[in-house]
Design an enzyme around this catalytic site. Structure first.
Site, PDB file in Angstrom:
ATOM      1  N   LYS A  53       0.838  -1.206   0.000  1.00  0.00           N
ATOM      2  CA  LYS A  53       0.000   0.000   0.000  1.00  0.00           C
ATOM      3  C   LYS A  53       0.873   1.255   0.000  1.00  0.00           C
ATOM      4  O   LYS A  53       0.594   2.221  -0.708  1.00  0.00           O
ATOM      5  CB  LYS A  53      -0.943  -0.015   1.217  1.00  0.00           C
ATOM      6  CG  LYS A  53      -2.049  -1.057   1.079  1.00  0.00           C
ATOM      7  CD  LYS A  53      -2.800  -1.304   2.377  1.00  0.00           C
ATOM      8  CE  LYS A  53      -3.795  -2.442   2.211  1.00  0.00           C
ATOM      9  NZ  LYS A  53      -4.443  -2.855   3.468  1.00  0.00           N
ATOM     10  N   GLN A  97      -4.208  -1.731   9.761  1.00  0.00           N
ATOM     11  CA  GLN A  97      -4.137  -3.041   9.113  1.00  0.00           C
ATOM     12  C   GLN A  97      -4.695  -4.123  10.033  1.00  0.00           C
ATOM     13  O   GLN A  97      -4.271  -4.255  11.179  1.00  0.00           O
ATOM     14  CB  GLN A  97      -2.678  -3.347   8.720  1.00  0.00           C
ATOM     15  CG  GLN A  97      -2.514  -4.615   7.910  1.00  0.00           C
ATOM     16  CD  GLN A  97      -3.204  -4.530   6.547  1.00  0.00           C
ATOM     17  OE1 GLN A  97      -3.063  -3.561   5.818  1.00  0.00           O
ATOM     18  NE2 GLN A  97      -3.958  -5.566   6.206  1.00  0.00           N
ATOM     19  N   ASP A 120     -10.754   3.444   4.714  1.00  0.00           N
ATOM     20  CA  ASP A 120     -11.132   2.033   4.559  1.00  0.00           C
ATOM     21  C   ASP A 120     -12.658   1.879   4.602  1.00  0.00           C
ATOM     22  O   ASP A 120     -13.191   0.820   4.257  1.00  0.00           O
ATOM     23  CB  ASP A 120     -10.524   1.200   5.703  1.00  0.00           C
ATOM     24  CG  ASP A 120      -9.366   0.337   5.234  1.00  0.00           C
ATOM     25  OD1 ASP A 120      -9.236   0.143   4.010  1.00  0.00           O
ATOM     26  OD2 ASP A 120      -8.612  -0.153   6.092  1.00  0.00           O
TER      27      ASP A 120
END
Ligand code: NAD
Length: 284
Positions: A53, A97, A120
């Site tokens: 990412k 994460q 997200d």
């Protein structure tokens, strides 16, 4: 004729090209989009995901920073990190994460990230906004799936869609997004008896279970679009999806590969949401 393979890696590269133009345009207004990734512990797969990412951020001109907390980090430490990032003007998007170590409740994160930085799309506010039909940031994986369907010219409106998996990260938001686009949606999960009875009705079949090769050719309608979200590490076989690719390809109309399908599009959508978050600060 075998199914057309939807190349998520190629579509992600196209998306990066368009995002680069948007970051350049933001640069002319002295704004550089920024993404902060928080990683707790040293799960090797998570490290790879975060590294990919961050690399993608560099490719499109997004400032990026990693915040590494050790595996024993307390909830207070995690919350303090998120609070600092919520208030940092260089950071437009925050990503934690998953999975977190067992002693940290992911709901902590879902409540603590500022909704305007939740790129997200997994905070309570953003999931609620999605349910109400007014999404702020759509969760990256389902957004990537919809982008792939659109790119392949697969119509969603009025079609039968079956989503296998009901997680808050993939299955549930996927179902809501397909419903919002006019599909009739069935959600199946581990307690669904006779899965095939449902999947065989699907014009659009999305598999998000983490069960290698759960979806076999006899479970797929001829000509269906089969989207494989699964990422499964199988001893000696590398990474496979939830779909038994080669036989299903003979039946389906479209299919996504693993790797090289939904995975790269998830990262591209994370960057798209981050750039969008930065653009919104100009309008605020
Ligand atoms: P999860 O474990 O939270 O949820 C799995 C879901 O699958 C559950 O709702 C469960 O009921 C269902 N399920 C399990 N076994 C089943 C069965 N035999 N029949 C029907 N349903 C069954 O997982 P998740 O976070 O939603 O992720 C699902 C998969 O997608 C995993 O392989 C994960 O690695 C992958 N994933 C990929 C991306 C990507 O970018 N490609 C992103 C997120 C998750």
């Amino acid at each position: 004729m075998p199914a057309h393979v939807i190349d998520g890696a190629a579509l992600a590269r196209d998306t990066y090209g368009r995002l680069k133009e948007r970051t350049a345009s933001l640069g002319r207004s002295n704004v550089r989009p920024g993404l902060a990734a928080v990683l707790v512990g040293d799960n090797p797969a998570s490290r790879i995901y975060v590294r990919n990412k961050m690399r993608a951020c560099n490719e499109v001109g997004v400032h990026n920073e990693e915040h590494l907390l050790d595996a024993g980090a307390t909830p207070e430490t995690l919350l303090a990190t998120l609070d600092k990032l919520n208030r940092d003007p260089r950071v437009h998007g925050i990503l934690v994460q998953l999975p977190l170590p067992a002693h940290l409740d992911p709901e902590l994160v879902a409540k603590a990230i500022a909704p305007e930085k939740d790129v997200d799309g997994l905070s309570w506010v953003n999931l609620g906004a999605l349910v109400s039909g007014r999404p702020v940031f759509e969760p990256c994986t389902p957004r990537g799936v919809v982008a792939m369907l659109d790119h392949a010219g697969i119509s969603i409106d009025g079609r039968e869609a079956v989503v296998v998996g009901r997680s808050a990260i993939v299955g549930k938001p996927m179902a809501l997004m397909l419903m919002a686009r006019g599909a009739t949606v069935t959600v199946c999960h581990s307690r669904t008896p006779d899965l095939g009875q449902h999947t065989r009705r699907a014009d659009i079949l999305v598999a998000a279970t983490g069960r290698p090769r759960l979806i076999t050719a006899d479970m797929v309608k001829v000509g269906a679009a089969v989207i494989d979200v699964g990422i499964n590490r199988v001893e000696g076989k590398g990474i496979t999806g939830d779909v038994d690719f080669a036989p299903v390809r003979e039946v389906a109309g479209w299919i996504t590969p693993v790797p090289g399908g939904v995975g790269p599009m998830t990262v591209a959508m994370l960057l798209a949401n981050t750039v969008q978050a930065a653009e919104r600060t100009l309008r605020a």
